[in-house]
Design an enzyme around this catalytic site. Structure first.
Site, PDB file in Angstrom:
ATOM      1  N   CYS A  79       0.835  -1.203   0.000  1.00  0.00           N
ATOM      2  CA  CYS A  79       0.000   0.000   0.000  1.00  0.00           C
ATOM      3  C   CYS A  79       0.871   1.254   0.000  1.00  0.00           C
ATOM      4  CB  CYS A  79      -0.990  -0.039   1.163  1.00  0.00           C
ATOM      5  SG  CYS A  79      -2.401   1.089   0.913  1.00  0.00           S
ATOM      6  N   HIS A 169      -3.802  -5.056   0.214  1.00  0.00           N
ATOM      7  CA  HIS A 169      -3.351  -5.606   1.502  1.00  0.00           C
ATOM      8  C   HIS A 169      -3.388  -7.140   1.460  1.00  0.00           C
ATOM      9  CE1 HIS A 169      -3.022  -1.900   3.874  1.00  0.00           C
ATOM     10  NE2 HIS A 169      -3.990  -1.457   3.085  1.00  0.00           N
ATOM     11  N   GLU A 171      -2.249  -9.141   3.601  1.00  0.00           N
ATOM     12  CA  GLU A 171      -2.265  -9.714   4.945  1.00  0.00           C
ATOM     13  C   GLU A 171      -3.666  -9.947   5.490  1.00  0.00           C
ATOM     14  OE1 GLU A 171      -2.182  -5.219   5.523  1.00  0.00           O
ATOM     15  OE2 GLU A 171      -1.343  -6.679   4.140  1.00  0.00           O
TER      16      GLU A 171
END
Length: 511
Positions: A79, A169, A171
Site C-alpha cells: 500500500c 493488503h 495480509e
C-alpha cells in the site's frame, strides 16, 4: 540464530496484521518505526514496508531511502510502502479519480515468482486514496485491477536485491491469495526456512533466560491469566525455584479462583505463594463508586501488597512480567507512546524502592502465539483458553460501591453463567462472557412473598481481538435456563437481563 523479517511501520492500522501473517508462516518478524536505523545482521532476511494514513505527496509524509535498504536485502512495499517505493525510483503517484476501498479483482499481467501459484484473477482487499499512475522506467507491472493500472509491480534496480510493491493488503482475510504472495516473498525470494515454531521459541527463550538471569533470583506477580502463567513457566524452565511467584487474592476474583489457580501452579511445579489480601482490598475500595477511582485503588493496593511480599524475599535481582508484543508495539509506535493507557495495565508502575531488572520472555509474541507456546509447555487448555478477565476483576462488574456481600452475589451468579456456557458447549463460541451486578433493585414475587432484590446483567460477545465486538446470539432456551438458575439459587438477585449492545458504540465491560 533465528532468521528474521523486519516490518517498517508507517502508522497503518494493518501493520500488526502483516506481522501476524508472517508469523503464521513460521517466520519470525519484528515491527519497528520507519525512522529507526536498520542494522543488517546476518539473520535479517528481508524488509516489508507497511501502509500508512499519509499520502506520499503530503508535505510531511514519512520517507526512507528504499535504494539503501534494497542494496542490502529484498524489499516488499505494501500500500503506502508500494507507493513510496514507486515514487522514490521516479514513478508518479497521484490522488485517485476513483478511490478503492474494499474488495477488488486482481488481474495478473506478468508471471513472477511473487505471484507463483496465484490464479490469473483473484480477490484482493484495497484501502487507498492514491494510485500509482506511472511506474519507474526500470519497473514491470505484475497485476492490475479494473480501477487502477498498477496493483502489483517489480523493480529491477542495478545493485539491489528484489524489490516488489503491492497496492492492496495481502495480509487481510479478504485477499484470497494474499498469504500465498507473502509466503512466496518469505520462502522463495528471501529464502526463509519457516522453522520458527513454538518448540523452537521455547528452546531459544529458555537458553536466553539462562544466560540473562544466571544464578540470580526472580520475583513475579501472577494473576492466573494466560500471559503471566506462560511467562512464569518459561522462566521456571530456565532457573527452577529461583523464580518466586506471588499470587494475590484481591477479593474480586471469580468464585473459587484463588484455590483453583494455586492448584494449577502446583501441578506445573511453580514456586508460588498465595496471599489472601481480601480484607486489605475491601478497605481500600470502601466508599468508592467511580470506576477510575476503583481501578486506581486496586492498582495501588496491589503494588503495596506485592512490594511487601517481595521485600520479604532475599537477594532478588529481577522482576518477571508477562508483557506481550502488542504492548511493546504501542510503546514504540510511529507516533510515540499512546496518550491514554488503562490505569490497571500490567502492574501499573513499580515502587521506587524496587530497583529490579525486567525479565519479559513473551515481549515479542502475540496472544495466539502465547497460547501455542503454553500448549507446548503442557499448561492446561482450560487456563490457556479462558476468556479475558479485567485486571480490576469483579470490581468493575459491580456498578457502584464494592462490598463483600455484593462480591459474593456476583461470584455466585457469574459462576452459574460461565459453568452453564461450558456445559452447553457455548463457552468456546464466545470471546468473552461475564455477569454484571447492577445498582438497581426491583420488586419480585417468590412464592407468596414479595422481594426487593438486585438485578444482574449477562454479557457475552464475539470478537477477534476485542477492538470491536458484537453481542453473542445465545439461544433463548439457554438464557431462560440460566436466568432461572441464578434467581432460584442466588438469594439477593431476583431479575436477570441480557446485554445486546455491540462495541462500538458500547464497550465490552460496563465500567
Amino acid at each position: 540464530m533465528t532468521e528474521k523479517i523486519l516490518i517498517l511501520d508507517f502508522g497503518s492500522q494493518y501493520t500488526q496484521l502483516i506481522a501476524r501473517a508472517v508469523r503464521e508462516a513460521n517466520v519470525y518478524c519484528e515491527i519497528v518505526p520507519y525512522h529507526k536505523n536498520v542494522t543488517f545482521e546476518p539473520d535479517l532476511k528481508g524488509i516489508i514496508l507497511s501502509g500508512s494514513p499519509f499520502s506520499v505527496n503530503d508535505t510531511h509524509a514519512p520517507e526512507i531511502d528504499v535504494r539503501m535498504l534494497a542494496s542490502q536485502r529484498n524489499v516488499l512495499g505494501i500500500c503506502y510502502g508500494a507507493q513510496l517505493t514507486a515514487k522514490f525510483f521516479g514513478g508518479r503517484v497521484e490522488r485517485s479519480e476513483k478511490r478503492e476501498y474494499g474488495r477488488a479483482i486482481l488481474n495478473k499481467q506478468s508471471e513472477n515468482i511473487l505471484l507463483t501459484d496465484v490464479p490469473e484473477t483473484s480477490q484482493v482487499w484495497m484501502s487507498h486514496g492514491d494510485s500509482i499512475l506511472e511506474l519507474p522506467a526500470n519497473a514491470t507491472v505484475l497485476a492490475t485491477t479494473s480501477s487502477i493500472p498498477v496493483a502489483a509491480y517489480a523493480v529491477n534496480e542495478p545493485g539491489c536485491h528484489s524489490i516488489f510493491g503491492l497496492q492492496f493488503h495481502p495480509e487481510v482475510y479478504h485477499s484470497a491469495f494474499g498469504k500465498k504472495m507473502l509466503q512466496n516473498f518469505l520462502y522463495e525470494i528471501c529464502g526463509c526456512k519457516g522453522d520458527w515454531t513454538p518448540a523452537h521459541f521455547i528452546t531459544d527463550t529458555v537458553a536466553a533466560l539462562k544466560e540473562q538471569i544466571g544464578d540470580k533470583r526472580v520475583v513475579m506477580a501472577l494473576s492466573g491469566g494466560v500471559d503471566s502463567t506462560v511467562a512464569a513457566t518459561l522462566i521456571h524452565k530456565a532457573i527452577g525455584n529461583n523464580l518466586f511467584g506471588i499470587f494475590v487474592d484481591n477479593g474480586v476474583l471469580r468464585k473459587d479462583e484463588f484455590g483453583s489457580v494455586l492448584k494449577t501452579y502446583e501441578q506445573l511445579e511453580l514456586n508460588v505463594k498465595g496471599v489472601d489480601a481480601r480484607g486489605i482490598f475491601y478497605n481500600a475500595l470502601s466508599g468508592l463508586t467511580n470506576p477510575e477511582e476503583k481501578r486506581k485503588a486496586i492498582g495501588k493496593t496491589f503494588i503495596d501488597v506485592f512490594d511487601q511480599e517481595a521485600h520479604s524475599l532475599e537477594d532478588i535481582s529481577f522482576l518477571g512480567q508477562g508483557t506481550i508484543y502488542p504492548d511493546v508495539i504501542e510503546s514504540v509506535s510511529v507516533h510515540g507512546p499512546s496518550v491514554t493507557i488503562k490505569s490497571h495495565h500490567n502492574v501499573g508502575g513499580l515502587p521506587e524502592t524496587m530497583k529490579l531488572n525486567l525479565v519479559e520472555p513473551l515481549r515479542y509474541l502475540f496472544k495466539d502465539e502465547v497460547r501455542k507456546v503454553g500448549l507446548e509447555l503442557g499448561i492446561p487448555h482450560e487456563l490457556l483458553f479462558r476468556h479475558p478477565f479485567p485486571g480490576p476483576g469483579l470490581a468493575i462488574r459491580i456498578l457502584g460501591e464494592i462490598t463483600e456481600e455484593k462480591v459474593r452475589l456476583l461470584q455466585e451468579a457469574d459462576h452459574l453463567y460461565i459453568d452453564g456456557l461450558k456445559k452447553h458447549g457455548l463457552y468456546d463460541k464466545v470471546w468473552q462472557a461475564g455477569a454484571i451486578l447492577l445498582p438497581v433493585k426491583s420488586v419480585g414475587v417468590m412464592g407468596d412473598e414479595r422481594t426487593y432484590e438486585y438485578t444482574v446483567a449477562l454479557r457475552a460477545v464475539t470478537s477477534v481481538d476485542g477492538m470491536t465486538a458484537d453481542w453473542a446470539h445465545l439461544p433463548y432456551e439457554f438464557l431462560g435456563e440460566i436466568s432461572n438458575e441464578i434467581i432460584n439459587r442466588v438469594r439477593g438477585i431476583n431479575r436477570v437481563v441480557y446485554d445486546i449492545s455491540s462495541k462500538p458504540p458500547a464497550t465490552i465491560e460496563w465500567e
